[in-house]
Design a protein around this motif. Structure first.
Motif, PDB file in Angstrom:
ATOM      1  N   VAL A 146     -37.384   1.417 -27.750  1.00  9.24           N
ATOM      2  CA  VAL A 146     -38.669   1.593 -27.068  1.00  9.24           C
ATOM      3  C   VAL A 146     -38.572   2.821 -26.166  1.00  9.24           C
ATOM      4  CG1 VAL A 146     -39.272  -0.856 -27.106  1.00  9.24           C
ATOM      5  CG2 VAL A 146     -38.011   0.064 -25.168  1.00  9.24           C
ATOM      6  N   ASN A 147     -39.717   3.348 -25.824  1.00 10.54           N
ATOM      7  CA  ASN A 147     -39.777   4.483 -24.922  1.00 10.54           C
ATOM      8  C   ASN A 147     -40.749   4.135 -23.811  1.00 10.54           C
ATOM      9  OD1 ASN A 147     -39.558   6.968 -23.734  1.00 10.54           O
ATOM     10  ND2 ASN A 147     -39.787   8.101 -25.645  1.00 10.54           N
ATOM     11  N   GLU A 148     -40.321   4.322 -22.578  1.00 15.63           N
ATOM     12  CA  GLU A 148     -41.118   3.933 -21.422  1.00 15.63           C
ATOM     13  C   GLU A 148     -41.368   5.137 -20.527  1.00 15.63           C
ATOM     14  OE1 GLU A 148     -40.830   0.846 -17.645  1.00 15.63           O
ATOM     15  OE2 GLU A 148     -39.139   1.074 -18.999  1.00 15.63           O
ATOM     16  N   ASP A 149     -42.638   5.396 -20.229  1.00 12.67           N
ATOM     17  CA  ASP A 149     -43.026   6.423 -19.272  1.00 12.67           C
ATOM     18  C   ASP A 149     -43.705   5.736 -18.095  1.00 12.67           C
ATOM     19  OD1 ASP A 149     -42.105   8.302 -21.018  1.00 12.67           O
ATOM     20  OD2 ASP A 149     -44.053   9.184 -21.477  1.00 12.67           O
ATOM     21  N   GLY A 150     -43.456   6.259 -16.901  1.00 11.60           N
ATOM     22  CA  GLY A 150     -44.133   5.748 -15.715  1.00 11.60           C
ATOM     23  C   GLY A 150     -45.299   6.643 -15.354  1.00 11.60           C
ATOM     24  N   LEU A 151     -46.408   6.028 -14.997  1.00 12.37           N
ATOM     25  CA  LEU A 151     -47.576   6.780 -14.528  1.00 12.37           C
ATOM     26  C   LEU A 151     -48.048   6.177 -13.214  1.00 12.37           C
ATOM     27  CD1 LEU A 151     -49.857   7.421 -17.649  1.00 12.37           C
ATOM     28  CD2 LEU A 151     -48.627   9.088 -16.282  1.00 12.37           C
ATOM     29  N   GLN A 152     -48.122   7.012 -12.201  1.00 11.59           N
ATOM     30  CA  GLN A 152     -48.689   6.589 -10.924  1.00 11.59           C
ATOM     31  C   GLN A 152     -50.030   7.281 -10.765  1.00 11.59           C
ATOM     32  OE1 GLN A 152     -46.397   6.538  -7.169  1.00 11.59           O
ATOM     33  NE2 GLN A 152     -47.944   7.989  -6.434  1.00 11.59           N
ATOM     34  N   PHE A 153     -51.082   6.498 -10.571  1.00  7.30           N
ATOM     35  CA  PHE A 153     -52.408   7.060 -10.335  1.00  7.30           C
ATOM     36  C   PHE A 153     -52.683   7.037  -8.835  1.00  7.30           C
ATOM     37  CE2 PHE A 153     -52.639   5.705 -14.752  1.00  7.30           C
ATOM     38  CZ  PHE A 153     -53.114   6.866 -15.327  1.00  7.30           C
ATOM     39  N   TYR A 161     -52.288  12.031 -10.797  1.00 11.61           N
ATOM     40  CA  TYR A 161     -51.265  11.168 -11.389  1.00 11.61           C
ATOM     41  C   TYR A 161     -49.900  11.840 -11.237  1.00 11.61           C
ATOM     42  CZ  TYR A 161     -51.434  14.471 -15.238  1.00 11.61           C
ATOM     43  OH  TYR A 161     -51.386  15.625 -15.966  1.00 11.61           O
ATOM     44  N   THR A 162     -48.875  11.015 -11.321  1.00 16.19           N
ATOM     45  CA  THR A 162     -47.495  11.491 -11.372  1.00 16.19           C
ATOM     46  C   THR A 162     -46.844  10.806 -12.554  1.00 16.19           C
ATOM     47  OG1 THR A 162     -47.455  11.679  -8.964  1.00 16.19           O
ATOM     48  CG2 THR A 162     -45.331  11.700 -10.097  1.00 16.19           C
ATOM     49  N   LYS A 163     -46.192  11.589 -13.407  1.00 22.08           N
ATOM     50  CA  LYS A 163     -45.574  11.065 -14.626  1.00 22.08           C
ATOM     51  C   LYS A 163     -44.060  11.092 -14.465  1.00 22.08           C
ATOM     52  CE  LYS A 163     -45.689  13.602 -18.432  1.00 22.08           C
ATOM     53  NZ  LYS A 163     -45.983  14.233 -19.722  1.00 22.08           N
ATOM     54  N   THR A 164     -43.406   9.972 -14.811  1.00 22.53           N
ATOM     55  CA  THR A 164     -41.943   9.910 -14.777  1.00 22.53           C
ATOM     56  C   THR A 164     -41.436   9.431 -16.137  1.00 22.53           C
ATOM     57  OG1 THR A 164     -42.041   7.686 -13.846  1.00 22.53           O
ATOM     58  CG2 THR A 164     -41.758   9.494 -12.300  1.00 22.53           C
ATOM     59  N   PRO A 165     -40.342  10.047 -16.621  1.00 24.97           N
ATOM     60  CA  PRO A 165     -39.842   9.687 -17.956  1.00 24.97           C
ATOM     61  C   PRO A 165     -38.994   8.419 -17.933  1.00 24.97           C
ATOM     62  CG  PRO A 165     -38.452  11.378 -17.022  1.00 24.97           C
ATOM     63  CD  PRO A 165     -39.568  11.130 -16.030  1.00 24.97           C
ATOM     64  N   GLY A 166     -38.930   7.794 -19.087  1.00 27.81           N
ATOM     65  CA  GLY A 166     -38.023   6.676 -19.265  1.00 27.81           C
ATOM     66  C   GLY A 166     -36.662   7.184 -19.708  1.00 27.81           C
ATOM     67  N   THR A 167     -35.822   6.286 -20.198  1.00 24.69           N
ATOM     68  CA  THR A 167     -34.466   6.666 -20.605  1.00 24.69           C
ATOM     69  C   THR A 167     -34.449   7.549 -21.845  1.00 24.69           C
ATOM     70  OG1 THR A 167     -34.297   4.613 -21.839  1.00 24.69           O
ATOM     71  CG2 THR A 167     -33.404   4.618 -19.599  1.00 24.69           C
TER      72      THR A 167
END
Length: 166
Positions: A99-106, A133-139
């Protein structure tokens, strides 16, 4: 004549205590959710369906699951000016554990608007003009390649607010 006046007075007083039913009509607009559409990063004008997308507010245990859709609706917090989401996708048909997980903060401002006594208040949102927004990558790095803000004012669910390209 006095009897008629007395009857009219009694009827008027008895009806003055009645109130309109306090029932909120189901068609009444309430706090809108954030509308997100997904597009093909290689062909940005083409909508793209997401497969096995799990969207989770990082502060709340339950998550929303979307499969085979190009448009989703997610709720923003009405008590804070930020909402942090985890967008997890499984696009590997061979290995479902990859799986691939990205974080998004609005980031947004809130405004409470009185609808009626029966319906109470609704909250509308305005995305921050500088950092919506702020985007953060997963592993596994980013699966979300680009994000555009289409409408900063989140006042209804008729408009697309965010476009995500992957």
């Amino acid at each position: 004549m006095k009897k008629i006046f007395l009857i009219v007075l009694v009827v008027a007083v008895s009806f003055s205590g009645c109130e309109k039913d306090d029932i909120c009509d189901a068609a009444t607009s309430t706090t809108p959710r954030l509308i997100i559409e997904f597009y093909d990063a290689l062909n940005p004008t083409v909508l793209k369906n997401v497969t096995n997308l799990k969207v989770k507010d990082v502060d709340i245990t339950p998550f929303l699951l979307f499969n085979g859709v190009s448009k989703i609706q997610v709720p923003l917090k009405t008590t804070e000016d930020v909402t942090n989401f985890s967008f997890t996708i499984n696009s590997n048909s061979v290995d479902p554990l990859i799986v691939n997980e990205d974080g998004l903060q609005f980031n947004y401002a809130r405004q409470n608007i009185f609808i009626s006594r029966a319906c109470g208040f609704k909250t509308i949102f305005t995305l921050d003009p500088t950092t919506p927004y702020t985007k953060t990558p997963g592993t596994n790095g980013f699966w979300i390649q680009n994000i555009t803000v289409e409408t900063s004012n989140i006042e209804n669910e008729n408009d697309t607010h965010i476009k995500i390209y992957f």
